[in-house]
Design an enzyme around this catalytic site. Structure first.
Site, PDB file in Angstrom:
ATOM      1  N   GLY A  88       0.812  -1.205   0.000  1.00 15.44           N
ATOM      2  CA  GLY A  88       0.000   0.000   0.000  1.00 15.44           C
ATOM      3  C   GLY A  88       0.848   1.258   0.000  1.00 15.44           C
ATOM      4  O   GLY A  88       2.026   1.232  -0.344  1.00 15.44           O
ATOM      5  N   LEU A  99       0.472   3.719  -2.058  1.00 15.61           N
ATOM      6  CA  LEU A  99       0.853   3.564  -3.463  1.00 15.61           C
ATOM      7  C   LEU A  99       1.352   4.869  -4.075  1.00 15.61           C
ATOM      8  O   LEU A  99       0.897   5.955  -3.729  1.00 15.61           O
ATOM      9  CB  LEU A  99      -0.351   3.047  -4.267  1.00 15.61           C
ATOM     10  CG  LEU A  99      -0.935   1.715  -3.759  1.00 15.61           C
ATOM     11  CD1 LEU A  99      -2.146   1.324  -4.605  1.00 15.61           C
ATOM     12  CD2 LEU A  99       0.100   0.595  -3.777  1.00 15.61           C
ATOM     13  N   HIS A 108       4.253   2.112  -8.231  1.00 18.31           N
ATOM     14  CA  HIS A 108       3.258   1.034  -8.239  1.00 18.31           C
ATOM     15  C   HIS A 108       2.387   1.112  -9.497  1.00 18.31           C
ATOM     16  O   HIS A 108       1.999   0.094 -10.061  1.00 18.31           O
ATOM     17  CB  HIS A 108       2.364   1.129  -6.991  1.00 18.31           C
ATOM     18  CG  HIS A 108       3.086   0.890  -5.708  1.00 18.31           C
ATOM     19  ND1 HIS A 108       3.323   1.887  -4.795  1.00 18.31           N
ATOM     20  CD2 HIS A 108       3.642  -0.242  -5.181  1.00 18.31           C
ATOM     21  CE1 HIS A 108       3.973   1.389  -3.753  1.00 18.31           C
ATOM     22  NE2 HIS A 108       4.188   0.112  -3.963  1.00 18.31           N
ATOM     23  N   GLN A 150      15.214  -8.500  -3.434  1.00 14.32           N
ATOM     24  CA  GLN A 150      13.898  -9.127  -3.244  1.00 14.32           C
ATOM     25  C   GLN A 150      13.450  -9.815  -4.533  1.00 14.32           C
ATOM     26  O   GLN A 150      12.996 -10.957  -4.527  1.00 14.32           O
ATOM     27  CB  GLN A 150      12.896  -8.048  -2.825  1.00 14.32           C
ATOM     28  CG  GLN A 150      11.442  -8.462  -2.942  1.00 14.32           C
ATOM     29  CD  GLN A 150      10.496  -7.412  -2.395  1.00 14.32           C
ATOM     30  OE1 GLN A 150      10.405  -7.230  -1.200  1.00 14.32           O
ATOM     31  NE2 GLN A 150       9.769  -6.718  -3.257  1.00 14.32           N
ATOM     32  N   VAL A 193      10.986   3.602 -11.029  1.00 10.15           N
ATOM     33  CA  VAL A 193      10.445   4.923 -11.378  1.00 10.15           C
ATOM     34  C   VAL A 193      11.080   5.941 -10.440  1.00 10.15           C
ATOM     35  O   VAL A 193      11.202   5.697  -9.240  1.00 10.15           O
ATOM     36  CB  VAL A 193       8.906   4.942 -11.249  1.00 10.15           C
ATOM     37  CG1 VAL A 193       8.357   6.324 -11.583  1.00 10.15           C
ATOM     38  CG2 VAL A 193       8.293   3.891 -12.162  1.00 10.15           C
TER      39      VAL A 193
HETATM   40  O1  PAF Z   1       7.992  -4.837  -2.077  1.00 15.88           O
HETATM   41  C1  PAF Z   1       7.039  -4.838  -1.267  1.00 15.88           C
HETATM   42  O2  PAF Z   1       6.217  -3.942  -1.224  1.00 15.88           O
HETATM   43  C2  PAF Z   1       6.891  -6.019  -0.312  1.00 15.88           C
HETATM   44  O3  PAF Z   1       8.128  -6.489   0.105  1.00 15.88           O
HETATM   45  C3  PAF Z   1       6.034  -7.151  -0.894  1.00 15.88           C
HETATM   46  C4  PAF Z   1       6.672  -7.790  -2.112  1.00 15.88           C
HETATM   47  C5  PAF Z   1       4.655  -6.625  -1.255  1.00 15.88           C
HETATM   48  C6  PAF Z   1       5.860  -8.255   0.156  1.00 15.88           C
HETATM   49  O4  PAF Z   1       5.240  -7.768   1.305  1.00 15.88           O
END
Ligand code: PAF
Length: 283
Positions: A32, A34, A38, A156, A179
């Site tokens: 969230g 955002l 996103h 990640q 971005v």
């Molecule tokens: O990158 C993120 O916002 C978080 O690490 C994710 C991938 C939504 C997991 O909670």
């Protein structure tokens, strides 16, 4: 406006209807708060599948003791409005007990392996076990054909791709470029914590990466970034390194390398920021 779904039952009903209609699904997992970064993920997702689901879940398992889990910005109504003019079909915003019915404290976590202990994992022990666990659970809930993640969180992304391959999840992992604001700072929900002075100082990070992009080899690039950031006011470096994009392990023989991912984490005041840049050499 996308519909907001909170329960697994509602999600499964819609998911089943889509499956029966032969429609594919893209998932954009988020916590969230955002921003335009996103939106870029959502836009890409819309080109990859018939339906787009954005999950919004602040995952307790990926925050360590003393981190910002409690104060992490939560803004479901604003997020819903932000996605109003997109092709998102559903916002999946589960409560903690939907994702972790057994309780987050006792939920078994996935092992992020050796790469999960480096860099972000070294500074934030257990972080990637929490990320992989929640991503796998969100995959299980939504059952997507494709999932979209940002390149800003390079480690990640690497670990999620590795997990998806190792577990043969059959979910295509797609990455979208970082971005940036007009001054180069990578967009992040945590930028909201920066004071105006810190926001100004944080520009040193993308500037250092830009300067390093002219380096002749990965080790020189690391030196350039480290020097620039160590002399930048208000910036405290956590790590700078060049990693092999295929393994996310440190580049060993700097002269032999054609591509390296230059990764950095640094604090601007109390705000931890990460960024990275893919570098190409000798071409
Ligand atoms: O990158 C993120 O916002 C978080 O690490 C994710 C991938 C939504 C997991 O909670």
């Amino acid at each position: 406006m996308p519909a907001i779904i909170h329960t697994l039952g509602d999600l499964e009903g819609i998911r089943e209807a889509w499956r029966s209609a032969g429609e594919s699904v893209a998932l954009v997992p988020t916590m969230g708060s955002l921003h335009e970064g996103h939106k870029a993920l959502v836009a890409e997702a819309g080109t990859l599948a018939d339906r787009v689901v954005v999950s919004i879940f602040v995952n307790p398992l990926q925050f360590g003791a003393g981190e910002d889990f409690e104060k992490y910005p939560r803004s479901l109504a604003e997020d819903e409005a932000f996605l109003a003019d997109t092709t998102v079909d559903i916002i999946f915003a589960p409560d903690v007990d939907v994702v972790y019915p057994e309780g987050p404290e006792v939920a078994p976590t996935l092992d992020a392996g050796a790469v999960g202990e480096l860099y972000e994992g070294a500074s934030r022990p257990g972080h990637f076990a929490g990320v992989l666990t929640v991503v796998k659970r969100l995959f299980d809930c939504v059952n997507p054909d494709v999932a979209v993640f940002g390149r800003k969180d390079a480690q990640q992304l690497f670990l999620i791709e590795s997990m998806s391959n190792a577990m043969k999840l059959g979910i295509r992992i797609v990455e979208v470029g970082t971005v940036r604001d007009a001054d180069g700072l990578a967009l992040s929900s945590r930028n909201a914590y920066l004071s105006p002075t810190e926001r100004d100082q944080a520009r040193a990070i993308p500037e250092a990466l830009e300067t390093a992009s002219h380096a002749d080899n990965p080790h020189e690039a690391v030196r350039v970034v480290r020097q620039a950031l160590e002399s930048a006011p208000g910036i405290v470096v956590d790590y700078v390194d060049a990693v092999d994009p295929d393994t996310f392990l440190p580049v060993f023989d700097s002269e032999m390398v054609q591509h390296a991912h230059l990764i950095v984490a640094a604090n601007a005041g109390s705000v931890r920021l990460i960024d990275n840049r893919l570098l190409h050499f000798g071409q």
